[in-house]
Design a protein around this motif. Structure first.
Motif, PDB file in Angstrom:
ATOM      1  N   LYS A 148      43.769   8.573 -32.532  1.00 34.19           N
ATOM      2  CA  LYS A 148      42.776   8.875 -31.266  1.00 34.19           C
ATOM      3  C   LYS A 148      41.653   9.609 -31.456  1.00 34.19           C
ATOM      4  O   LYS A 148      40.797   9.483 -30.971  1.00 34.19           O
ATOM      5  CB  LYS A 148      43.842   9.599 -30.046  1.00 34.19           C
ATOM      6  N   ASN A 152      37.973   8.235 -30.996  1.00 35.68           N
ATOM      7  CA  ASN A 152      37.097   8.873 -29.959  1.00 35.68           C
ATOM      8  C   ASN A 152      35.767   9.281 -30.597  1.00 35.68           C
ATOM      9  O   ASN A 152      34.709   9.378 -29.861  1.00 35.68           O
ATOM     10  CB  ASN A 152      37.484  10.084 -29.487  1.00 35.68           C
ATOM     11  N   LYS A 153      35.609   9.277 -31.839  1.00 31.86           N
ATOM     12  CA  LYS A 153      34.191   9.691 -32.612  1.00 31.86           C
ATOM     13  C   LYS A 153      34.035   8.468 -33.560  1.00 31.86           C
ATOM     14  O   LYS A 153      33.202   8.713 -34.584  1.00 31.86           O
ATOM     15  CB  LYS A 153      34.585  11.018 -33.443  1.00 31.86           C
TER      16      LYS A 153
END
Length: 706
Positions: A148, A152-153
């Motif tokens: 995750k 997310n990046k």
């Protein structure tokens, strides 16, 4: 069980073999006296499995050790104090199950194509362990949190497109698998998954037993009037008393086409229809429990039904889109089937008979209609379709013309059964491409149907080229006779090698994105597309030669085959739609609904979608022997055969518009579609190659429905 295979394909892996009996491993087998060949990589070319060394008792310890190694690797990932990176998390997981991958791929192959009591018992024990291992990955919160963080990046990671796709694919699989559930719900989900693994394996095992037990014995030769002498020889009982006809997976049985005796036709058809109703091999309770558990699983994961959950990563996306697709086919399909039924009924009367057409009559009288309308007799055609000639001068020849690849038979590679053929493939420039195994003949140890899979998956990560096999269930000729095929069987050979090409042309860094690791409603596209070359003039004239005289098939017969191409297509598409609809109906059941009667549910499902309007057209598979959805990876996905047929005809239409079978066209198709694996959005990939979205019109035209 390849560790990074899409989560929704788990059912394919945990039901690797359909079994009929249980036994324990021989306690006398002393593993300490010999090393386990599965624990080390094969020294054969392409890392091909060394069947001269592998024994049944090698599989379970190798797969258990593979699970242990993967668990250790996952613990190392989750306990790593460093911030997650693509290498220490994503690539580390991708590489975590090499031994498990190697051993389970071989186990799955033998379990499906050459099973026995020992392998069946191993499958019973391993199926829930495979499911538990999958849950140990996708329900591991520490592991998910690392993914995750990276997801997310992801835009700032500067990953190449395939690496980005790998990260996204894993993250989506975590979410689909239930990574966001509470600890309590994860425990419940694991219980569901383990139970489903056991049930689907049991369904496959029970069905194989039902198929074998359902074989029909005829004691009087008159009962088999019309059946060829070669078939009679191959089906004669060893004691010389009678003939036994084994059951195929499908509702209709091939021999019904030639059986003159109506009572015998009814007997064989009903044996197939009722094979898993009642007695020790009744699958109805299994069906009920499987669909109810799947509905509960979907509810737990936040979906209205199992199909809605299962279709997330497909081209269709939702049950509503699948049903809309059906609506575009059902009226035309059933109308054509009714017209065919009326025509067959007239033929029955023309033969001086006075009875209403029943399912067991269809193929017999349809063959009469075909002979009358097209003057086409399968027995006239078969001498021009000798199996090995079709393979080498048809299937392989087409691949050479389109893609430049060449083939060399290898007789030095160990095989798991004497009938299996092995070929090495080479690129146009002579570079090695891979190894191909062909296992064509039916036997009691082989499940029904036809399929393709890998012994070794292509990946640059491991510097491995593909080792691929095709399996079919053609009747084996009696000793000394050639293996002569029907045109349907010829088409099956082209179909399965289309899957093989998809695997051979894979060009991926990561094994979990390689080759055929794509959505169910795309994976059948390359195979169905490859069928088109079976009748392509340049290909046909090369392989359709008389097995005795060497003469090319006459143009007259070619014309008859082509003209009859749309014959019986109303029946064909309606039986397919009936099974596809049953699949979707079973898997859109809400969790609040309990099914008490499988037969009643099936009847109502067909009635409300108007797929029962033609009395003599039954589903291709009844629920009780629908292995695709209850013992394989096609739950809520059987529609994909028709969906990809739409892609197939639309794609062949592009070839026709652009010069047909040329190296340039083949290379473009290879480069833009067949070599891409699961590295791109499938809709965008198709549109980039085709220049437009797929249309249903070419499918309807090819089927003679418009």
């Amino acid at each position: 069980m390849r560790k990074a295979i899409p989560f929704l394909m788990l059912a394919v892996l945990i039901s690797a073999c359909n079994n009929s009996k249980e036994t324990k491993l021989n306690d006398d087998d002393n593993m300490s006296e010999r090393s386990n060949p599965l624990l080390v990589e094969s020294t054969l070319p392409y890392y091909a499995p060394d069947f001269s060394k592998i024994k049944d008792e090698d599989f379970e310890p190798a797969m258990l050790e593979g699970i242990a190694q993967q668990k250790k690797a996952i613990d190392e990932i989750t306990s790593n104090p460093e911030e997650p990176t693509f290498e220490n998390t994503v690539v580390a997981l991708e590489k975590s199950g090499e031994l498990l991958d190697r051993s389970s791929q071989i186990f799955g192959a033998l379990g499906s194509a050459n099973t026995n009591d020992a392998l069946q018992a191993i499958d019973d024990r391993m199926a829930p362990k495979f499911a538990a291992q999958q849950d140990a990955i996708y329900l591991n919160d520490k592991l998910f949190q690392r993914f995750k963080t990276l997801y997310n990046k992801r835009e700032s990671l500067n990953l190449d497109p395939e690496s980005l796709k790998l990260l996204e694919n894993y993250y989506e699989d975590f979410e689909i698998a239930g990574a966001n559930l509470s600890a309590e719900d994860k425990k419940t989900l694991s219980d569901y998954n383990g139970r489903l693994a056991t049930l689907t394996t049991k369904f496959g095992k029970t069905l194989l037993a039902a198929n074998n037990a359902g074989a029909v014995t005829f004691n009087d030769k008159e009962e088999l009037a019309g059946v060829s002498e070669d078939v009679l020889k191959s089906r004669a009982n060893e004691d010389g008393k009678g003939w036994t006809i084994p059951l195929q997976n499908t509702t209709q049985q091939p021999l019904l086409q030639s059986m003159d005796n109506r009572a015998s036709r009814e007997k064989l058809f009903k044996a197939a229809w009722m094979r898993a109703d009642g007695g020790a091999n009744d699958t109805r309770d299994l069906v009920k429990e499987i669909v109810e558990l799947r509905a509960q699983k979907a509810k737990l994961l936040g979906f209205d039904n199992y199909a809605a959950w299962s279709l997330q990563k497909t081209m269709a996306k939702t049950p509503a889109h699948v049903n809309k697709f059906f609506e575009g086919l059902i009226p035309a399909g059933t109308a054509k089937a009714q017209a065919e039924s009326d025509e067959i009924q007239k033929m029955i009367k023309a033969q001086g008979e006075d009875f209403t057409l029943e399912p067991w009559d269809w193929n017999y009288y349809a063959e009469m209609v075909r002979k009358e309308k097209y003057d086409l007799d399968e027995e006239q055609i078969k001498p021009y379709f000798e199996l090995k000639t079709v393979l080498e001068k048809g299937v392989f020849f087409a691949a050479t013309q389109l893609y430049g690849i060449t083939f060399k038979e290898r007789t030095d590679i160990p095989v798991y059964q004497d009938d299996v053929l092995v070929y090495e493939l080479f690129e146009e420039n002579g570079d090695q491409l891979g190894l191909f195994y062909a296992d064509f003949f039916a036997r009691p140890s082989k499940r029904g149907g036809a399929w393709m899979s890998n012994f070794v998956t292509q990946s640059k990560l491991y510097n491995k080229k593909p080792v691929i096999y095709n399996v079919c269930n053609f009747p084996k000729p009696s000793d000394g006779n050639p293996a002569l095929l029907t045109f349907d069987e010829v088409t099956t050979m082209f179909h399965e090698f289309g899957h093989a090409l998809h695997g051979f042309f894979a060009d991926q860094q990561y094994p979990s994105l390689s080759g055929t690791s794509v959505a169910r409603d795309f994976v059948e596209f390359p195979s169905q597309f490859n069928e088109n070359w079976a009748l392509y003039p340049e290909v046909l004239k090369n392989y359709a030669v008389h097995y005795e005289t060497g003469e090319q098939i006459p143009q007259e017969l070619i014309s008859k085959i082509k003209k009859s191409g749309t014959f019986n297509q109303g029946y064909s598409i309606t039986e397919n739609l009936a099974s596809s609809n049953l699949d979707m109906q079973w898997h859109t059941i809400p969790s609040t609904k309990k099914i008490d009667d499988v037969d009643a549910f099936e009847k109502e499902a067909l009635h409300k979608t108007k797929l029962d309007v033609v009395h003599a057209v039954p589903p291709r598979y009844r629920s009780t022997y629908f292995a695709h959805i209850f013992a394989g990876g096609y739950a809520a996905g059987y529609y994909s055969y028709l969906w990809t047929e739409m892609l197939d005809h639309d794609a062949y239409n592009w070839f026709e518009e652009n010069g047909g079978m040329t190296r340039e066209n083949g290379q473009r198709f290879r480069d833009m579609v067949l070599s891409r694996g699961n590295t791109q959005d499938l809709e965008k990939m198709y549109k980039a190659w085709r220049g437009a979205d797929p249309k249903i019109g070419p499918l309807l035209k090819a089927r003679g429905l418009k």
